[in-house]
Design a protein around this motif. Structure first.
Motif, PDB file in Angstrom:
ATOM      1  N   LEU A  72       0.649  -1.268  -0.046  1.00  0.00           N
ATOM      2  CA  LEU A  72       0.006   0.263  -0.123  1.00  0.00           C
ATOM      3  C   LEU A  72       0.741   1.550  -0.268  1.00  0.00           C
ATOM      4  CD1 LEU A  72      -2.842  -1.670   3.132  1.00  0.00           C
ATOM      5  CD2 LEU A  72      -2.699  -0.565   0.212  1.00  0.00           C
ATOM      6  N   GLN A  73       0.309   2.193  -0.302  1.00  0.00           N
ATOM      7  CA  GLN A  73       0.661   3.756  -0.442  1.00  0.00           C
ATOM      8  C   GLN A  73       0.165   4.212  -0.234  1.00  0.00           C
ATOM      9  OE1 GLN A  73       3.917   3.798  -2.802  1.00  0.00           O
ATOM     10  NE2 GLN A  73       4.100   1.456  -2.147  1.00  0.00           N
ATOM     11  N   ASP A  76      -2.734   5.852  -1.700  1.00  0.00           N
ATOM     12  CA  ASP A  76      -3.683   4.433  -1.679  1.00  0.00           C
ATOM     13  C   ASP A  76      -5.462   3.962  -1.919  1.00  0.00           C
ATOM     14  OD1 ASP A  76      -2.029   3.273  -4.103  1.00  0.00           O
ATOM     15  OD2 ASP A  76      -1.550   1.804  -2.338  1.00  0.00           O
ATOM     16  N   ARG A  77      -6.532   3.720  -2.460  1.00  0.00           N
ATOM     17  CA  ARG A  77      -8.256   3.915  -1.894  1.00  0.00           C
ATOM     18  C   ARG A  77      -8.426   3.027  -2.269  1.00  0.00           C
ATOM     19  NH1 ARG A  77     -10.879   4.936  -5.381  1.00  0.00           N
ATOM     20  NH2 ARG A  77     -12.515   6.961  -4.680  1.00  0.00           N
ATOM     21  N   VAL A  78      -8.789   2.160  -0.567  1.00  0.00           N
ATOM     22  CA  VAL A  78      -9.274   0.801  -0.741  1.00  0.00           C
ATOM     23  C   VAL A  78      -9.907   0.553  -0.159  1.00  0.00           C
ATOM     24  CG1 VAL A  78      -7.570  -1.300   0.377  1.00  0.00           C
ATOM     25  CG2 VAL A  78      -6.542   0.849   0.179  1.00  0.00           C
ATOM     26  N   ALA A  96      -3.232   3.513   4.263  1.00  0.00           N
ATOM     27  CA  ALA A  96      -3.653   3.889   2.777  1.00  0.00           C
ATOM     28  C   ALA A  96      -4.543   5.878   3.468  1.00  0.00           C
ATOM     29  CB  ALA A  96      -4.551   2.681   2.156  1.00  0.00           C
ATOM     30  N   TYR A 140     -10.690   1.043  -7.608  1.00  0.00           N
ATOM     31  CA  TYR A 140      -9.554   0.801  -6.042  1.00  0.00           C
ATOM     32  C   TYR A 140      -8.186   0.764  -6.838  1.00  0.00           C
ATOM     33  CZ  TYR A 140     -14.411   0.936  -4.741  1.00  0.00           C
ATOM     34  OH  TYR A 140     -15.211   1.186  -4.157  1.00  0.00           O
ATOM     35  N   ASP A 141      -7.072   0.743  -6.118  1.00  0.00           N
ATOM     36  CA  ASP A 141      -5.414   0.721  -6.076  1.00  0.00           C
ATOM     37  C   ASP A 141      -5.256  -0.586  -5.360  1.00  0.00           C
ATOM     38  OD1 ASP A 141      -5.186   3.347  -6.868  1.00  0.00           O
ATOM     39  OD2 ASP A 141      -5.505   4.197  -4.948  1.00  0.00           O
ATOM     40  N   GLY A 165      -3.742  -2.148 -10.159  1.00  0.00           N
ATOM     41  CA  GLY A 165      -3.898  -2.554  -8.778  1.00  0.00           C
ATOM     42  C   GLY A 165      -3.695  -3.398  -8.296  1.00  0.00           C
TER      43      GLY A 165
END
Ligand code: SAH
Length: 204
Positions: A72-73, A76-78, A96, A140-141, A165
């Motif tokens: 995860l960065q 990010d959107r998870v 995230a 989503y990433d 992703g």
């Protein structure tokens, strides 16, 4: 109980988990908030524990392995499928920017909302069938699936992955569950099979 036990749990996971951000998130998370009162004495053991509705809060080692697999960065959107206790979602939220989590059982989602608030974690919860994903906020990433899919990962989840992703999910095949990592590269989907695990089934 509290942060000292969480820090000790992270130390015990260090031999199997190399990602310092993941270990830091575990060290900071009060897992006791996410288990029923009767299970609190065991909250910082490296074991899965029963929660309401016949479900379980996953084993910390498995949660940590799934978190590090997603790489995860901070921006990010998870999407998280199977909120359960909310513990895994709370850790995702530390790693995230935005976390959405879908749970089939409204009663579990309600409890998770309270635990997440008590732990100071910001997660947007939804009640429904996670096999459909959460199209309203896609793409989503990263997508985390916390219940075992039979043979194939729901196509809606793959569709809702952004280019580049990553998705991690337990997949059951021939009576054996393993984590699978899927990566979207252009039109290609790269699949890697990882650790053996035991999760409750993903209901469809
Ligand atoms: N991530 C959780 C562990 C969840 S156990 C934690 O940290 O505690 C798996 C969860 O997936 C259960 O709560 C179960 O109710 C939920 N689940 C199973 N099938 C589902 C589906 N199709 N959609 C959404 N949630 C589902």
């Amino acid at each position: 109980m509290g942060p000292a036990e969480a820090a000790a749990l992270a130390v015990r996971l260090r031999s199997a988990v190399g990602d310092e951000r993941v270990l830091g998130a575990i060290a900071a998370m009060p897992r006791e908030r996410f288990v029923p009162l009767s299970e609190r004495p065991r909250a910082y053991e490296n074991v899965a524990l029963p929660i309401a509705c016949g479900q379980t809060i996953s084993q910390p080692l498995v949660v940590a392995r799934m978190l590090e697999t997603l790489q995860l960065q901070p921006d990010d959107r998870v999407l998280d499928i199977g909120t359960g206790s909310g513990y895994h979602a709370a850790l995702l939220a530390r790693l995230a920017a935005e976390v959405y989590s879908v749970e089939l059982h409204a009663a579990l989602s309600d409890r998770a909302a309270r635990a997440l608030a008590a732990a100071g974690a910001h997660v947007t919860l939804a009640v429904g069938d996670g096999c459909r994903g959460l199209p309203a906020h896609a793409p989503y990433d990263a997508i985390n699936v916390a219940a075992a899919a039979r043979r194939r990962i729901p196509p809606a989840l793959i569709e809702q992955l952004a280019p580049g992703g990553r998705l991690v999910a337990p997949v059951e095949e021939r009576g054996e569950q393993r984590l699978a990592l899927l990566r979207k590269r252009g039109d290609e989907l790269l699949v890697t099979r990882l650790d053996r695990v035991r999760f409750v089934p993903l209901r469809s």
